[in-house]
Structure formats: structure tokens, C-alpha cells
Design a protein around this motif. Structure first.
Motif, mmCIF file in Angstrom:
data_model
loop_
_atom_site.group_PDB
_atom_site.id
_atom_site.type_symbol
_atom_site.label_atom_id
_atom_site.label_comp_id
_atom_site.label_asym_id
_atom_site.label_seq_id
_atom_site.Cartn_x
_atom_site.Cartn_y
_atom_site.Cartn_z
ATOM 1 N N LYS A 65 -6.779 -11.016 15.698
ATOM 2 C CA LYS A 65 -5.563 -10.371 16.212
ATOM 3 C C LYS A 65 -4.937 -9.656 15.015
ATOM 4 N N TYR A 66 -4.740 -8.358 15.156
ATOM 5 C CA TYR A 66 -4.349 -7.533 14.013
ATOM 6 C C TYR A 66 -3.009 -6.859 14.273
ATOM 7 N N GLU A 67 -2.052 -7.121 13.397
ATOM 8 C CA GLU A 67 -0.751 -6.462 13.475
ATOM 9 C C GLU A 67 -0.482 -5.739 12.161
ATOM 10 N N THR A 68 0.341 -4.702 12.224
ATOM 11 C CA THR A 68 0.611 -3.916 11.022
ATOM 12 C C THR A 68 2.099 -3.846 10.709
ATOM 13 N N PHE A 69 2.392 -3.575 9.438
ATOM 14 C CA PHE A 69 3.760 -3.339 8.988
ATOM 15 C C PHE A 69 3.773 -2.080 8.138
ATOM 16 N N ASP A 70 4.970 -1.507 7.932
ATOM 17 C CA ASP A 70 5.040 -0.271 7.162
ATOM 18 C C ASP A 70 5.848 -0.403 5.876
ATOM 19 N N SER A 71 6.291 -1.622 5.564
ATOM 20 C CA SER A 71 6.962 -1.843 4.283
ATOM 21 C C SER A 71 6.894 -3.316 3.928
ATOM 22 N N ASN A 72 6.910 -3.611 2.637
ATOM 23 C CA ASN A 72 6.917 -4.998 2.191
ATOM 24 C C ASN A 72 8.121 -5.754 2.741
ATOM 25 N N GLU A 73 9.253 -5.069 2.787
ATOM 26 C CA GLU A 73 10.482 -5.719 3.235
ATOM 27 C C GLU A 73 10.403 -6.098 4.712
ATOM 28 N N ALA A 74 9.824 -5.211 5.530
ATOM 29 C CA ALA A 74 9.667 -5.516 6.951
ATOM 30 C C ALA A 74 8.723 -6.700 7.138
ATOM 31 N N MET A 75 7.647 -6.732 6.352
ATOM 32 C CA MET A 75 6.701 -7.848 6.403
ATOM 33 C C MET A 75 7.388 -9.156 6.026
ATOM 34 N N PHE A 76 8.154 -9.125 4.947
ATOM 35 C CA PHE A 76 8.852 -10.324 4.477
ATOM 36 C C PHE A 76 9.783 -10.872 5.562
ATOM 37 N N THR A 77 10.564 -9.996 6.151
ATOM 38 C CA THR A 77 11.530 -10.421 7.170
ATOM 39 C C THR A 77 10.842 -11.060 8.357
ATOM 40 N N LYS A 78 9.750 -10.466 8.814
ATOM 41 C CA LYS A 78 9.074 -10.999 10.000
ATOM 42 C C LYS A 78 8.435 -12.351 9.718
ATOM 43 N N VAL B 242 -0.898 -9.153 3.645
ATOM 44 C CA VAL B 242 -1.312 -8.388 2.465
ATOM 45 C C VAL B 242 -0.087 -7.726 1.809
ATOM 46 N N PRO B 243 0.739 -8.510 1.128
ATOM 47 C CA PRO B 243 1.901 -7.944 0.440
ATOM 48 C C PRO B 243 1.550 -7.372 -0.927
ATOM 49 N N SER B 244 2.511 -6.637 -1.490
ATOM 50 C CA SER B 244 2.349 -6.088 -2.838
ATOM 51 C C SER B 244 2.867 -7.066 -3.876
ATOM 52 N N ASP B 245 2.556 -6.789 -5.121
ATOM 53 C CA ASP B 245 2.840 -7.644 -6.268
ATOM 54 C C ASP B 245 4.236 -8.262 -6.287
ATOM 55 N N MET C 200 0.872 -1.163 0.000
ATOM 56 C CA MET C 200 0.000 0.000 0.000
ATOM 57 C C MET C 200 0.883 1.178 0.000
ATOM 58 N N LYS C 201 0.453 0.880 -1.003
ATOM 59 C CA LYS C 201 1.393 0.937 -1.187
ATOM 60 C C LYS C 201 2.595 1.272 -1.005
ATOM 61 N N ARG C 202 2.347 1.850 0.000
ATOM 62 C CA ARG C 202 2.807 0.665 -0.653
ATOM 63 C C ARG C 202 4.201 0.338 -0.219
ATOM 64 N N PHE C 203 5.231 1.198 -0.236
ATOM 65 C CA PHE C 203 6.575 0.780 0.136
ATOM 66 C C PHE C 203 6.958 1.364 1.481
ATOM 67 N N GLY C 204 6.057 1.462 2.398
ATOM 68 C CA GLY C 204 6.447 1.895 3.711
ATOM 69 C C GLY C 204 5.670 3.110 4.175
ATOM 70 N N LEU C 205 4.430 2.885 4.704
ATOM 71 C CA LEU C 205 3.656 4.001 5.204
ATOM 72 C C LEU C 205 2.789 3.565 6.375
ATOM 73 N N PHE C 206 2.179 4.563 6.995
ATOM 74 C CA PHE C 206 1.049 4.398 7.899
ATOM 75 C C PHE C 206 1.367 4.025 9.354
ATOM 76 N N ALA C 207 0.465 4.425 10.206
ATOM 77 C CA ALA C 207 0.619 4.222 11.647
ATOM 78 C C ALA C 207 -0.010 2.922 12.093
ATOM 79 N N ILE C 208 0.309 2.468 13.311
ATOM 80 C CA ILE C 208 -0.250 1.246 13.884
ATOM 81 C C ILE C 208 -1.742 1.444 14.138
ATOM 82 N N VAL C 209 -2.525 0.468 13.733
ATOM 83 C CA VAL C 209 -3.965 0.538 13.959
ATOM 84 C C VAL C 209 -4.345 -0.380 15.118
#
Length: 357
Positions: free
Chosen positions: A64-77, A89-92, A1-10
Motif C-alpha cells: 500500500k503506497y501513499e505519498t507526501f510532498d514535504s517533510n513537514e507534512a510527513m512528520f505531521t501525519k 522516507v524522510p530527509s536528514d 527529495m528533496k526534497r522540501f515539497g514536490l511531486f504528484a501522487i503516484v
């Protein structure tokens, strides 16, 4: 979301679950029946919280809802495997990378209800042929947002227009190597997925010539600057642009006809998923037109769900800025996973540009 690193913890607060009273939902929550749990890993502020509540009440699952701010951070975790996420919910391009790394479970289409609601043009993409591992969630574009107090429409229709000396110290750029290098490549007549070193170096040279016009390379700050009329131009993603347009009637979004990025965020099931039945229930819930339309109105991004789009206000579904016509869509490119070597090349050239800006 795009997409490459945004947004606050919900943090989503949900009440009246199964008539048992009020419970709290957050990242650390471990309450509830483990067998009736669904663990979601998503971008921040990327789902209407009311839909989480509705899903829980309809199904009895506790989210249980967790958030990430970049595709790379999501991938690593997910690769580390510390948390057994049922949905992500990763990007393409990241879906392609996760497939190669064997981090995803195949999706059984026989268990899906509503996949036929998805527009065919958003299925069977190169990053996931036949949608074996993913289901479309949102999509969008990369484009230019301009303020008509300072910029005429005919002055800003193409990437080349950004290089006009008139816009010295005027342009806000999103802090994303693939996107910024990408539009420089398109401006020079090349693919946004180029792995030709001479083309990349030429694009980097072209981009360096944009430095005098660049006001800042930032992320969320773009919204503040544009809404407050403090910058006439920015390059950003369509969903972000939608939020800005809602906050300032002088703003407009354009996708250059010569080409740009078409991005997708899709729902996947990580290989560590422990609650697959719950995951399928959630995917089906989000495929329901009313739910997908509600989510699209809340988020502001384009929905790939045809039946959901039909439920949106006419002004939204017919907005060519965010639902481009077929002729414009033909020139859009989806990012491919280029591999570590080329990603690093893009990053290095982009860093060099930022040092010039």
C-alpha cells in the motif's frame, strides 16, 4: 527529495500477484491479507513502480503506497498516527527531528542484508549516528543550473556569480527557506546551519540584494522554464537538475566549490509500524545492487549504494555534476534540525525576501 515539497501522487497498478490475477494498488486499498501487507509513505514519483511489482511477486507482500510532498507534512501525519506506516522516507534534518520526537523504531542491523553496499561516507551522519534509525536511500546536492545559450561556464561557478547585475530578472529559485537562506549564508562565509542572529540578518540583507535578479520563486515550474529555454539560471536540487538536463542539452549543473548542502533521504520505520518483517524485507530488497541501480536510473538521483553505482552507465557514474569528487564533497554541509525557534527565523527572513522579489 528533496526534497522540501514536490511531486504528484503516484498510483501503482500491479498484476498477476501469486497467480491470482490482477489487483489494483492505491492509497485507499484495503484488500488482501493484512498480515502480508506493507504500507509505504514516500515522496511522489520516488521509486520505480516496476520495483514495487517485483517486490510483491518475490515476497508475496501487498504494498500500500501513499505519498507526501514535504517533510513537514510527513512528520505531521506520522505524529497524528492515523495510518500505521511500516516504511517512510524522510530527509536528514527530519530524521533528527523524528528521533527527538520518538517517532522512529530502531533498526536491527542483524536483520539487514546489504548495508555493507552503502558507501561509508554516507553512513554515521550527524542526524543519525551509527544509522540506528535509518538506511540511506538517495542523496544529492543543492546547486546552480545554467543554460549555455545565455551563460558561459566561467560566469557561473560560485554563489557570488548570481549577484552579477547582468542576470537581472533571470534567476529561478526553488521555494525553500533553508536552501535559499543557506546559499546566502555560504556566500557570506557562514554555515548553512547558522543560529547566529546577526549572521542570519546579514545573509537576509545579502539575499534581498538578489531580488532584482530573481525572476521567480517557485517549485516544479523550474523544470518547465529551464527545459523550454525560458530562463537562463536556476538554483535547485541535483535530482531535479538531472531531469532538466535530460530534457535540454544546453543545461548544466554546478555545485559551488565554496560550499553547499549535501542532503540525504533515508528509509526509516515509524514507531507505528505493524509489519516489521515486511519492512525489513523491503529494506533488504532496496539494498540489492540491481534494484538500487534500477531505481537510480528511474529517479535520476545519486545512489549511496557502491555496488549499484558500479552497475550504472559509465556516463552516469562518472558525471561529476551529480557524483562530485571528494574535494568538492568536503565543503558540503548536511542540514541539522535547528528547532522551532530558528526554523521560524529562517522562514520569516525568507518570506521578507520573497516580498521583495
Amino acid at each position: 527529495m528533496k526534497r522540501f515539497g514536490l511531486f504528484a501522487i503516484v498510483i501503482v497498478i500491479i498484476s498477476a500477484l501469486l497467480g491470482l490475477g490482477v489487483h489494483q494498488l492505491n492509497q485507499a486499498s484495503g484488500q488482501g491479507d493484512a498480515a502480508k501487507t506493507l504500507t509505504i509513505f514516500n515522496w511522489g514519483d520516488y521509486i520505480d513502480p516496476a520495483l514495487i511489482s517485483k517486490f510483491e511477486k518475490q515476497t508475496g507482500y501487498q504494498v500500500k503506497y501513499e505519498t507526501f510532498d514535504s517533510n513537514e507534512a510527513m512528520f505531521t501525519k506520522i505524529q497524528q498516527g492515523g495510518t500505521a506506516y511500516d516504511i517512510a522516507v524522510p530527509s536528514d534534518y527530519m530524521i533528527q527531528k523524528m528521533r527527538k520526537a520518538k517517532l522512529l523504531l530502531p533498526i536491527d542491523h542483524r536483520k539487514l542484508k546489504g548495508l555493507g553496499n552503502i558507501n561509508a561516507q554516507f553512513l554515521n551522519q550527524s542526524f543519525d549516528p551509527d544509522n540506528r534509525y535509518s538506511v540511506p536511500y538517495f542523496w544529492g546536492t543543492l546547486g546552480i543550473i545554467y543554460n549555455d545559450k545565455y551563460v558561459r561556464a566561467d560566469e557561473m561557478q560560485h554563489w557570488q556569480d548570481l549577484w552579477n547585475p547582468k542576470w537581472r530578472n533571470s534567476i529561478m529559485l526553488v521555494d525553500s527557506a533553508r536552501d535559499i537562506m543557506g546559499f546566502a549564508l555560504v556566500r557570506d562565509g557562514y554555515s548553512m546551519n547558522s543560529t547566529n542572529l546577526s549572521q542570519l540578518q546579514q545573509a537576509a540583507g545579502t539575499l534581498n540584494k538578489l531580488a532584482p535578479n530573481t525572476k521567480a520563486v517557485v517549485a516544479d515550474e523550474i523544470k518547465m522554464y529551464m527545459i523550454a529555454n525560458e530562463a537562463p539560471l536556476a538554483v535547485t536540487w541535483s535530482g531535479e537538475a538531472s531531469e532538466m538536463l535530460a530534457g535540454n542539452s544546453h543545461l548544466h549543473y554546478v555545485v559551488p566549490t565554496e560550499g553547499s548542502n549535501l542532503w540525504f533521504d533515508n528509509i526509516v520505520m515509524p514507531k507505528t509500524a505493524k509489519h516489521q518483517k515486511a519492512a525489513y524485507a523491503f529494506i533488504n530488497f532496496m539494498l540489492e545492487p540491481k534494484n538500487a541501480a534500477q531505481n537510480a536510473e528511474y529517479i535520476g538521483y545519486a545512489t549511496p549504494n557502491n555496488k549499484a553505482k558500479a552497475l550504472l552507465p559509465k556516463a552516469v557514474r562518472e558525471d561529476r555534476q551529480f557524483y562530485p569528487p571528494a574535494a568538492a564533497m568536503k565543503h558540503l554541509e548536511v542540514y541539522a534540525d535547528l528547532g522551532t525557534k530558528w526554523v521560524q527565523q529562517y522562514n520569516d527572513l525568507f518570506l521578507e525576501f520573497k516580498m521583495h522579489s
